[in-house]
Design an enzyme around this catalytic site. Structure first.
Site, PDB file in Angstrom:
ATOM      1  N   GLU A 227       3.455   4.080  12.061  1.00 28.78           N
ATOM      2  CA  GLU A 227       2.307   4.353  10.760  1.00 28.78           C
ATOM      3  C   GLU A 227       3.397   3.567  10.238  1.00 28.78           C
ATOM      4  O   GLU A 227       3.573   3.965   8.823  1.00 28.78           O
ATOM      5  CB  GLU A 227       1.717   4.627  10.554  1.00 28.78           C
ATOM      6  CG  GLU A 227       0.164   4.214  10.046  1.00 28.78           C
ATOM      7  CD  GLU A 227       0.195   4.166   8.702  1.00 28.78           C
ATOM      8  OE1 GLU A 227       0.874   3.320   8.341  1.00 28.78           O
ATOM      9  OE2 GLU A 227      -0.229   5.512   7.736  1.00 28.78           O
ATOM     10  N   CYS A 261      -0.319   2.456   1.934  1.00 27.78           N
ATOM     11  CA  CYS A 261      -0.820   1.254   3.084  1.00 27.78           C
ATOM     12  C   CYS A 261      -1.413   0.910   3.527  1.00 27.78           C
ATOM     13  O   CYS A 261      -1.476  -0.219   3.691  1.00 27.78           O
ATOM     14  CB  CYS A 261       0.707   1.779   4.331  1.00 27.78           C
ATOM     15  SG  CYS A 261       1.488   2.451   4.342  1.00 27.78           S
TER      16      CYS A 261
END
Length: 459
Positions: A227, A261
């Site tokens: 990720e 993020c």
């Protein structure tokens, strides 16, 4: 290894790093622990996970304050993070049974065919500092419950949080060595990944770190989940509810002081509402309270490290030099602590850092588009594909736009967020694989086909 408070710029604690002998002993203990842990019943593993959730809730303030002191998270958001960790424990304690239940598959009439979900072994998790408890719990909750054991290489600026997670599991009654923190630098990770006792690796972090881990895991033919970064589009269409879009947009850009993020980073606004939206959005950004992260009213705290603040400023300066306009903010704040103000940039060139790189701090890049089609094209004109938001009063239109946006998740009339019930992850340079939900727990299991032929040897 030092833990530095980004608000006071002072060292809060120092920790002894683990050397090669320490790491070897941890790997050996993890391997031994797996052989016992895999034999525990799923019911008992789920019970311990539920107990871990209770430990988190009982010590919410303690762990929230630790995050706030170690990486500057505003205290109200830190408490929410502890609660979210408890939630993911609750979720897998309740649903791991159905997610790991043997799946019958129709095969030949004279055979029994099904799929089982068996654990792999020790899994290495390389985790970041920005959500120092949540990132780890969304790994350990499913994967310890499925029978794996965990080895954590946490970010070097949050060693206190790494050890606190061990404490939570210990207080919940987990067997020793089912989860261990390795207080090591990044230079030791390649050897850990290559070790035969480690069966897979997951990383949440930057693109360069992800590529390095993927290469190392690939060299050893080991499963990996990544990720990575994001430059999430926040699309405001011509029929968007502007007050809500501006208010939520400010929150989406500055949550965790902009260090997320899945924070909204590229605001793509239809020309018909551009001027009005920008005015409202700037007002919302300027209204945010920047200051002491332990103050209940603070919305934006310091950046986690001085170098991160400096990197962000370099990106802003280059973007402005290339033609962008600073609507508000744009300079580090002249005060103690690593503070960067909520910042809005307009007229952003698409090839500037604000147009094509991840800005990991409270800096929003705003773009004007003439149509829905141009908005989608700009949203997809990115190396990243983690999340995105679409704002419109027409929900069917919102769903159609969401279908066209290239990302792992799209939220209509809401900021992008993770949820234990839903798969989470990205496409393109934002990584691969999924965390959370049923998809997440299946990433690190052996999906084993079992075929039982009937009638052999029967008279």
């Amino acid at each position: 290894m030092q833990s530095v408070n980004p608000y006071t710029e002072s060292v809060r604690e120092e920790y002894d790093e683990h050397d090669e002998t320490d790491v070897e002993e941890a790997l050996s203990r993890a391997d031994d622990a797996f052989e016992e842990w895999r034999e525990w019943s799923l019911t008992d593993r789920r019970r311990l996970l539920a107990d871990a959730g209770e430990v988190l809730r009982e010590n919410e303030e303690k762990y929230a304050e630790l995050m706030t002191e170690e990486m500057g998270k505003p205290i109200s958001q830190a408490r929410s993070e502890v609660e979210k960790c408890a939630w993911v424990c609750d979720y897998y304690a309740e649903h791991a049974g159905e997610h790991l239940q043997e799946k019958t598959v129709k095969g030949p009439e004279d055979a029994e065919t099904y799929v089982r979900y068996d654990p792999l072994g020790p899994i290495l998790a390389v985790m970041p500092w920005n959500f120092p408890l949540w990132q780890v719990f969304r790994f350990l909750a499913p994967h310890l419950t499925s029978g794996n054991v965990g080895l954590l290489k946490h970010a070097s600026n949050v060693p206190g949080c790494a050890l606190a997670i061990e404490e939570v599991l210990r207080d919940a009654g987990y067997p020793e060595d089912v989860f261990q923190s390795l207080l090591v630098g990044s230079d030791q990770i390649e050897d850990v990944i290559a070790d035969d006792r480690v069966r897979a690796v997951t990383l949440t972090g930057s693109g360069p770190a992800g590529r390095a881990v993927a290469e190392q895991a690939g060299e050893s033919l080991k499963k990996s989940v990544l990720e990575l970064g994001g430059s999430d589009p926040y699309i405001v269409l011509d029929d968007a509810p502007l007050d809500e879009a501006a208010e939520t947009g400010a929150q989406a850009r500055t949550i965790n002081s902009g260090q997320s993020c899945i924070a909204a980073k590229r605001f793509i606004v239809h020309d018909d509402v551009y001027d009005e939206f920008v005015e409202k959005f700037v007002d919302e950004m300027e209204a945010l309270d920047v200051g002491d992260p332990k103050n209940e009213e603070t919305n934006v705290g310091p950046q986690a490290r001085e170098d991160l603040m400096s990197d962000l400023q370099e990106q802003v300066e280059e973007t402005v030099e290339m033609g962008a306009t600073v609507e508000t903010g744009g300079e580090p704040m002249d005060r103690e602590g690593y503070f960067y103000p909520p910042t809005v940039l307009t007229d952003v060139p698409r090839d500037s850092p604000g147009g094509c790189e991840e800005m990991f701090g409270p800096v929003a890049s705003v773009f004007r588009v003439e149509s829905e089609e141009e908005a989608v094209a700009l949203a997809n004109d990115s190396q990243y594909g983690l999340g995105g938001s679409v704002w419109t009063e027409d929900l069917e239109r919102g769903k159609e736009v969401a279908a066209d946006v290239e990302s792992g998740a799209v939220f209509v009339n809401e900021l992008t967020k993770s949820d234990p019930r839903l798969p989470f992850g990205g496409v393109k340079q934002s990584g691969y694989g999924r965390e959370l939900g049923v998809e997440g727990i299946h990433e690190f299991v052996n999906r084993k086909t079992v075929f039982v032929q009937h009638g052999v040897g029967e008279e």
